[in-house]
Enzyme design. Structure first.
Site, PDB file in Angstrom:
ATOM      1  N   ASP A   1      -3.975  -5.863 -12.706  1.00 19.32           N
ATOM      2  CA  ASP A   1      -3.339  -5.134 -11.620  1.00 19.32           C
ATOM      3  C   ASP A   1      -4.225  -5.324 -10.392  1.00 19.32           C
ATOM      4  O   ASP A   1      -5.391  -5.710 -10.504  1.00 19.32           O
ATOM      5  CB  ASP A   1      -3.233  -3.651 -12.007  1.00 19.32           C
ATOM      6  CG  ASP A   1      -2.730  -2.789 -10.870  1.00 19.32           C
ATOM      7  OD1 ASP A   1      -1.667  -3.102 -10.313  1.00 19.32           O
ATOM      8  OD2 ASP A   1      -3.424  -1.810 -10.537  1.00 19.32           O
TER       9      ASP A   1
ATOM     10  N   ASP B   1      -4.108  -3.072  -6.890  1.00 20.65           N
ATOM     11  CA  ASP B   1      -4.527  -1.835  -6.227  1.00 20.65           C
ATOM     12  C   ASP B   1      -5.148  -0.852  -7.214  1.00 20.65           C
ATOM     13  O   ASP B   1      -4.516  -0.462  -8.194  1.00 20.65           O
ATOM     14  CB  ASP B   1      -3.322  -1.167  -5.548  1.00 20.65           C
ATOM     15  CG  ASP B   1      -2.685  -2.063  -4.497  1.00 20.65           C
ATOM     16  OD1 ASP B   1      -2.945  -1.863  -3.310  1.00 20.65           O
ATOM     17  OD2 ASP B   1      -1.934  -2.980  -4.895  1.00 20.65           O
TER      18      ASP B   1
ATOM     19  N   ASP C   1      -4.974   0.503 -14.069  1.00 14.66           N
ATOM     20  CA  ASP C   1      -5.612   1.782 -13.761  1.00 14.66           C
ATOM     21  C   ASP C   1      -4.685   2.976 -13.894  1.00 14.66           C
ATOM     22  O   ASP C   1      -5.116   4.106 -13.671  1.00 14.66           O
ATOM     23  CB  ASP C   1      -6.199   1.765 -12.336  1.00 14.66           C
ATOM     24  CG  ASP C   1      -5.124   1.727 -11.256  1.00 14.66           C
ATOM     25  OD1 ASP C   1      -5.222   2.482 -10.283  1.00 14.66           O
ATOM     26  OD2 ASP C   1      -4.184   0.920 -11.381  1.00 14.66           O
TER      27      ASP C   1
END
Length: 227
Positions: A7, A9, A171
């Protein structure tokens, strides 16, 4: 080839400051006094433009933001973000050293993000690290986005990897659910703004591994995917 897909961001880089600044530009143009702050609102930044706009408007007016207002402000937000995409954004410590170690160890690496593809490409280029990743799939690259597993699979394919020997580093619960839908190991970082702030605590999600620092990633990837 063993493949590690990231991922963007909150996983590779803390982009929250520039995202919040773009939303604040919209509030200023709307004549609103409200401003979102990285100290308290970093988590919502990683949930997308409309989430930031909704939060700010609700704080200002005390009412739920109307869809028409969110739709009208979304493109101006993207334009403001594009113009100042790398002012505050920083890669997390040890990120690129871990990427280079993975590549040296024979892993393919790529990116699967729910950021629009052109913005993800622009950001990674401005950070000077785009060439380190063999693939980049954004929110609009395909007709579906995470947590649908197809963007992940496409990121693996474009990186030249094997989905059966791949994992996703993320995240949030979205990344965790994507990995589960793809049937691959889920590795969640503990340091991203999205690890809390409206998301399920990453530990409570019981991923296959937790990443406390990037220095540990090559060993985690080898353990999960074999040698």
């Amino acid at each position: 080839m063993r493949t590690v897909i990231f991922d963007l961001d909150g996983t590779l880089a803390d982009t929250s400051g520039d995202l919040l600044a773009a939303a604040n530009c919209c509030f200023a143009d709307m004549g609103m006094a409200v401003r979102l702050r990285p100290e308290t609102d970093a988590g919502v930044a990683l949930r997308g433009g409309r989430a930031m706009l909704s939060l700010g408007i609700e704080r200002e007016t005390g009412q739920v933001a109307e869809k028409a207002v969110l739709d009208a402000q979304y493109q101006p937000l993207l334009e403001a973000y594009e113009q100042a995409i790398d002012v505050h954004t920083q890669l997390y410590p040890g990120t690129m050293e871990a990427i280079e170690q993975l590549r040296s160890d024979g892993f393919a690496v790529g990116i699967c993000t729910n950021k629009p593809e052109y913005l993800a490409e622009l950001l990674m280029s401005k950070l000077g690290v785009r060439d380190a990743f063999a693939s980049l799939i954004g929110a609009d690259t395909l007709t579906v986005r995470k947590p649908d597993p197809e963007p992940f699979f496409e990121a693996v394919r474009r990186a030249g990897g094997d989905a059966k020997r791949s994992c996703l580093i993320g995240d949030t619960i979205t990344d965790h659910n994507t990995a589960r839908a793809a049937g691959v190991p889920s590795v969640l970082v503990t340091f991203g703004p999205g690890a809390g702030a409206g998301q399920a605590d990453v530990r409570a999600l019981e991923p296959d591994a937790l990443l406390e620092r990037y220095e540990d990633l090559p060993a985690i990837a080898s353990e999960l995917l074999g040698h």
